[in-house]
Scaffold this active site. Structure first.
Site: not given
Ligand code: NDP
Ligand code: 8X3
Length: 256
Positions: A160, A187, A63, A12, A90, A189, A156
């Protein structure tokens, strides 16, 4: 732990936390193995990473839901990329914010397949090499949502909570080897996360961050880097971080 020349695999890595983490490790002179589905976005991150100081970057369009593709991608890595030292699990997403009894089953499956099964497939493919080589570190990206579910987010949040359980189970299973296992649980982001959750509805996504100063992807990358850079005998089990405007996954102080 010195990171220069070490192979760091980030799933990711095309946006948000994964992209910021790639740049943070690039600045340490790491060799970056980056994966995601969107090859174009990955190429942009790869170019920035090289500018920031990455020794080399190898990108894989992957994927994580596709079990056989995951195993093949790892099995067929060029020999000089096969010794993965650090894995950042990630890749993940949320879809929808519906009450459980109204939820779209396709959304549930996408979250479970990506956040739980994808993490498992990647770990199953990468961890054996770490055990054989006698070194490695897995960082699993959980969430405060895994600790305390919020309305409309039960699937979701459950995914987690599963990451937390898998992280703790994984740490038990590698005991006896020097491999380290850490979960980083942020939390809210500000990334494309909400845009993905609300399928491109920018107004809805913006409301998530309204009136608060959310964490940035760089804040999370700093926490990951800190856990990895510690001495090899120190295992950071879990890092939970939030904005000062957030107490837990349910409670925010919004200024507007
Ligand atoms: P983004 O949407 O910015 O990034 C998500 C990433 O995951 C992208 O690079 C996407 O790439 C990749 N991804 C999604 N589905 C797939 C798949 N099937 N195969 C491969 N890659 C995949 O979100 P975040 O950076 O916020 O999320 C990253 C992680 O952090 C996640 O696990 C999320 O649950 C976690 N998180 C996020 C928070 C938030 O508030 N943003 C808080 C806590 C945790 P692509 O689409 O190019 O495949
Ligand atoms: C992703 C952030 O705000 O949905 O884990 O808890 S939130």
């Amino acid at each position: 732990m010195i990171l220069r020349g070490k192979i760091v695999f980030i799933t990711g890595a095309s946006s948000g936390i994964g992209a910021a983490t790639a740049l943070a490790f690039a600045a340490e002179g790491a060799r970056l193995l980056l994966s995601a589905r969107r090859a174009g976005k990955l190429a942009e991150v790869a170019a920035q990473a090289l500018e920031r100081g990455a020794v080399a970057v190898h990108s894989i369009e992957l994927d994580v839901r596709h079990r056989h593709a995951v195993q093949t991608a790892i099995d067929e890595l060029p020999p000089d990329w096969s010794e993965i030292e650090i894995l950042i699990n990630n890749a993940g997403l949320s879809r929808g914010l519906d009450k459980l009894y109204m939820g779209r089953i396709e959304d549930w499956e996408e979250m479970i397949d990506t956040n739980i099964k994808g993490l498992l497939y990647i770990s199953r493919a990468v961890l054996p090499g770490m055990i054989v080589r006698g070194r490695g570190h897995v960082v699993n990206i959980g969430s405060t949502a895994g600790e305390l579910p919020y309305p409309g987010g039960s699937v979701y949040c459950a995914s987690k909570a599963a990451v937390r359980a898998l992280n703790d189970g994984m740490r038990q299973d590698v005991l006896g080897s020097p491999v380290r296992v850490t979960s980083v649980e942020p939390g809210t982001v500000e990334t494309d996360f909400s845009l993905v959750r609300f399928r491109g509805d920018t107004g809805h996504a913006a409301k998530v961050y309204q009136g608060i100063t959310p964490l940035t992807p760089e804040d999370v990358a700093d926490a990951i880097l800190w856990a990895v850079k510690g001495p090899p005998h120190v295992n950071i089990a879990r890092i939970v971080l939030t904005s000062v405007d957030q107490a837990n996954s349910l409670l925010f102080s919004r200024k507007s």
